[in-house]
Design a protein around this motif. Structure first.
Motif, PDB file in Angstrom:
ATOM      1  N   ARG A   1       2.436   1.858  -3.470  1.00 15.70           N
ATOM      2  CA  ARG A   1       1.460   2.379  -4.426  1.00 15.70           C
ATOM      3  C   ARG A   1       1.163   3.854  -4.157  1.00 15.70           C
ATOM      4  O   ARG A   1       1.086   4.673  -5.080  1.00 15.70           O
ATOM      5  CB  ARG A   1       0.174   1.556  -4.348  1.00 15.70           C
ATOM      6  CG  ARG A   1      -0.828   1.897  -5.469  1.00 15.70           C
ATOM      7  CD  ARG A   1      -2.052   1.025  -5.441  1.00 15.70           C
ATOM      8  NE  ARG A   1      -2.904   1.323  -4.305  1.00 15.70           N
ATOM      9  CZ  ARG A   1      -3.056   0.539  -3.243  1.00 15.70           C
ATOM     10  NH1 ARG A   1      -2.395  -0.609  -3.150  1.00 15.70           N
ATOM     11  NH2 ARG A   1      -3.853   0.886  -2.247  1.00 15.70           N
ATOM     12  N   GLN A   2       1.041   4.208  -2.876  1.00 17.13           N
ATOM     13  CA  GLN A   2       0.764   5.600  -2.517  1.00 17.13           C
ATOM     14  C   GLN A   2       1.916   6.519  -2.903  1.00 17.13           C
ATOM     15  O   GLN A   2       1.699   7.640  -3.382  1.00 17.13           O
ATOM     16  CB  GLN A   2       0.482   5.697  -1.017  1.00 17.13           C
ATOM     17  CG  GLN A   2      -0.855   5.092  -0.610  1.00 17.13           C
ATOM     18  CD  GLN A   2      -1.037   5.024   0.888  1.00 17.13           C
ATOM     19  OE1 GLN A   2      -0.280   5.654   1.627  1.00 17.13           O
ATOM     20  NE2 GLN A   2      -2.026   4.265   1.342  1.00 17.13           N
TER      21      GLN A   2
ATOM     22  N   SER B   1      10.186   6.840  -5.262  1.00 13.39           N
ATOM     23  CA  SER B   1       9.558   6.197  -6.422  1.00 13.39           C
ATOM     24  C   SER B   1      10.579   5.375  -7.205  1.00 13.39           C
ATOM     25  O   SER B   1      10.273   4.274  -7.687  1.00 13.39           O
ATOM     26  CB  SER B   1       8.935   7.257  -7.334  1.00 13.39           C
ATOM     27  OG  SER B   1       7.899   7.950  -6.672  1.00 13.39           O
TER      28      SER B   1
ATOM     29  N   TYR C   1       1.645   7.229  -6.672  1.00 11.79           N
ATOM     30  CA  TYR C   1       0.545   8.122  -7.039  1.00 11.79           C
ATOM     31  C   TYR C   1       0.748   9.536  -6.482  1.00 11.79           C
ATOM     32  O   TYR C   1       0.378  10.525  -7.146  1.00 11.79           O
ATOM     33  CB  TYR C   1      -0.787   7.537  -6.558  1.00 11.79           C
ATOM     34  CG  TYR C   1      -1.309   6.433  -7.462  1.00 11.79           C
ATOM     35  CD1 TYR C   1      -1.279   6.564  -8.844  1.00 11.79           C
ATOM     36  CD2 TYR C   1      -1.827   5.257  -6.926  1.00 11.79           C
ATOM     37  CE1 TYR C   1      -1.745   5.554  -9.673  1.00 11.79           C
ATOM     38  CE2 TYR C   1      -2.306   4.239  -7.744  1.00 11.79           C
ATOM     39  CZ  TYR C   1      -2.254   4.404  -9.113  1.00 11.79           C
ATOM     40  OH  TYR C   1      -2.715   3.408  -9.938  1.00 11.79           O
ATOM     41  N   TRP C   2       1.343   9.653  -5.290  1.00  7.01           N
ATOM     42  CA  TRP C   2       1.627  10.993  -4.772  1.00  7.01           C
ATOM     43  C   TRP C   2       2.660  11.689  -5.652  1.00  7.01           C
ATOM     44  O   TRP C   2       2.561  12.889  -5.916  1.00  7.01           O
ATOM     45  CB  TRP C   2       2.137  10.925  -3.324  1.00  7.01           C
ATOM     46  CG  TRP C   2       1.044  10.854  -2.307  1.00  7.01           C
ATOM     47  CD1 TRP C   2       0.758   9.830  -1.466  1.00  7.01           C
ATOM     48  CD2 TRP C   2       0.070  11.881  -2.029  1.00  7.01           C
ATOM     49  NE1 TRP C   2      -0.339  10.122  -0.691  1.00  7.01           N
ATOM     50  CE2 TRP C   2      -0.786  11.384  -1.013  1.00  7.01           C
ATOM     51  CE3 TRP C   2      -0.169  13.151  -2.548  1.00  7.01           C
ATOM     52  CZ2 TRP C   2      -1.847  12.112  -0.499  1.00  7.01           C
ATOM     53  CZ3 TRP C   2      -1.226  13.884  -2.041  1.00  7.01           C
ATOM     54  CH2 TRP C   2      -2.049  13.371  -1.027  1.00  7.01           C
TER      55      TRP C   2
ATOM     56  N   ASP D   1       0.833  -1.208   0.000  1.00  5.28           N
ATOM     57  CA  ASP D   1       0.000   0.000   0.000  1.00  5.28           C
ATOM     58  C   ASP D   1       0.865   1.255   0.000  1.00  5.28           C
ATOM     59  O   ASP D   1       0.579   2.226  -0.704  1.00  5.28           O
ATOM     60  CB  ASP D   1      -0.920   0.002   1.221  1.00  5.28           C
ATOM     61  CG  ASP D   1      -2.047  -1.011   1.096  1.00  5.28           C
ATOM     62  OD1 ASP D   1      -2.265  -1.491  -0.035  1.00  5.28           O
ATOM     63  OD2 ASP D   1      -2.704  -1.312   2.105  1.00  5.28           O
ATOM     64  N   SER D   2       1.912   1.253   0.790  1.00  8.05           N
ATOM     65  CA  SER D   2       2.791   2.422   0.875  1.00  8.05           C
ATOM     66  C   SER D   2       3.479   2.681  -0.456  1.00  8.05           C
ATOM     67  O   SER D   2       3.608   3.830  -0.889  1.00  8.05           O
ATOM     68  CB  SER D   2       3.837   2.218   1.975  1.00  8.05           C
ATOM     69  OG  SER D   2       3.223   2.079   3.240  1.00  8.05           O
TER      70      SER D   2
ATOM     71  N   ALA E   1       0.349   0.739 -10.774  1.00  8.64           N
ATOM     72  CA  ALA E   1       0.491   2.163 -10.443  1.00  8.64           C
ATOM     73  C   ALA E   1       1.676   2.782 -11.164  1.00  8.64           C
ATOM     74  O   ALA E   1       1.621   3.931 -11.637  1.00  8.64           O
ATOM     75  CB  ALA E   1       0.643   2.334  -8.936  1.00  8.64           C
TER      76      ALA E   1
END
Length: 451
Positions: free
Chosen positions: A15-16, A39, A19-20, A12-13, A104
């Motif tokens: 992917r976030q 990233s 996207y951030w 989850d982290s 993502a």
């Protein structure tokens, strides 16, 4: 309370982070070191190339170096109707979360390359790269080529990219590019580019004008091929059995021929002697029709002008259909002499200006000789120069005379249309509601009446 699964949290982290970072770059072209380094670590850890994070590297280049990504990009952003969670519970969920991180990274690449279009002067190469990247976005969304750019008539859903492309074209020194054959050859014709060429054609000459005409003709031919297919696939008239079938092999009705000649079967020779061949009827019943197409050529209707000019030429090629084409803004021009050649027709248009529908109606009405065998298609947003009532009165008179009147808000690939509410309500009350702006709707309406 059970503790949180560290692997799930990690997915989850990751992917976030991706996207951030995407959101940050879309709203601010400046890199944020923390997001960029995080990233990069995510992308490298999941085995994807770092080029996915560089918007200056085209999707084409990335796929050429890593061909296995092409299959992943196709339909990447199409919603999956079925959940991938399997019977093995946690392990299936774990695979899904890992796949979402990879997705993502790929989604970020496609969106950033298309929507982070920058500022300043644009070169022919940059425009060509953007058009290619936009094509990958359309593939990711499951759309046909050009569907999101307002160009070729095609289906699909999603945001239109035409505005971004138009901005890129405006920022390019188009006249200088057209004057250089090497640079001009890198341009891919699109609706935005054709609009700019048609607006600027009066300022072009020599090599630049020749290259502009070549681009327009390429675009016209591409759109015509798609529209011609749609016309051919639409409903056609009933078979006309009063016309003898053509005695050619492709019309041979083999089943009927065998059935009708069964009495000639020779058991001894085990041979069928055929003394008569039967053929299928292919001719369709047609009634001589007149099609009058009136197109608003003001600035807001450029894609309608291009599409309808091409469509009119296709219907002009059908048997027993007499097509007339009128374009107007504050003046009207009769383009009927060139209706068979959409390229020549477009070169005679003068995009821009306002709307003066009564001028166009004054030119169109004398063309009506047999009202009940006439179709009048009027393509406009119907925002008039304070002369709404006179135009509607003319339309009402034409409709009551027996003419099949078809108002169309616009003719685009997306179906998006904007119509003056005053006219929309009156057309509805008249029994002639505005046809959907999608070009397939107009093709269906015309084929139903004309064949």
């Amino acid at each position: 309370m059970t503790g949180e699964n560290p692997e799930v949290s990690s997915h989850d982290s990751r992917r976030q982070v991706l996207y951030w970072r995407l959101l940050a770059r879309l709203f601010d072209p400046e890199e944020q070191a923390a997001l960029e380094s995080a990233s990069l670590a995510v992308v490298e850890d999941i085995g994807l190339p770092p080029a996915l994070l560089d918007p200056k590297v085209s999707v084409d280049s990335t796929v050429q170096r890593h061909p296995e990504l092409a299959a992943e990009l196709d339909g990447l952003m199409v919603p999956d109707p079925e959940s991938t969670t399997g019977s093995d519970g946690d392990s299936a969920d774990e695979r899904d979360r890992a796949a979402e991180v990879r997705r993502a990274a790929l989604v970020s690449k496609v969106l950033l390359n298309v929507f982070a279009s920058g500022s300043g002067t644009v070169t022919a190469g940059q425009l060509s790269q953007w058009q290619s990247d936009a094509g990958w976005l359309e593939r990711a969304l499951g759309c046909e080529p050009g569907a999101l750019r307002g160009g070729r008539p095609a289906g699909g859903a999603g945001p239109e990219l035409g505005a971004i492309e138009a901005d890129l074209v405006r920022r390019m020194h188009l006249r200088e590019v057209l004057a250089d054959p090497a640079l001009a050859s890198r341009l891919t014709p699109s609706m935005s580019l054709i609009e700019q060429l048609l607006r600027d054609k009066g300022n072009l000459s020599g090599v630049a004008l020749a290259n502009a005409k070549s681009l327009i003709r390429r675009f016209v031919d591409e759109v015509a091929e798609v529209l011609r297919t749609q016309v051919e696939k639409s409903t056609v008239g009933a078979l006309d059995r009063s016309v003898p079938p053509k005695r050619v092999f492709r019309n041979l009705d083999l089943d009927r021929t065998i059935w009708k000649n069964l009495t000639n079967w020779s058991p001894e020779e085990e041979r069928l002697y055929v003394d008569r061949l039967y053929y299928r009827h292919t001719a369709r019943k047609t009634t001589p029709q007149r099609l009058i197409v009136v197109v608003d050529q003001s600035g807001s209707m450029v894609d309608s002008m291009v599409n309808c000019t091409i469509l009119a030429s296709i219907f002009a090629g059908l048997p027993k259909v007499d097509v007339h084409l009128i374009a107007y803004d504050t003046r009207a021009i009769d383009l009927t002499p060139w209706v068979d050649d959409p390229f020549e027709t477009l070169l005679r248009t003068n995009l821009g200006g306002g709307n003066d529908g009564p001028v166009a109606m004054a030119m169109a009405r004398p063309k009506i000789t047999e009202p009940r065998s006439t179709v009048m298609v009027w393509i406009s947003d119907f925002y008039e120069f304070d002369r709404s009532q006179p135009l509607f009165e003319g339309i009402e008179a034409v409709h009551r005379s027996g003419v099949k009147f078809i108002p169309v808000g616009s003719v685009t690939s997306s179906g998006r249309q904007e119509v003056n509410p005053w006219f929309r309500e009156r057309f509805k009350a008249l029994g002639t509601p505005v046809v959907s702006g999608h070009i397939r709707g107009l093709v269906h309406e015309l084929k139903t009446f004309l064949t």
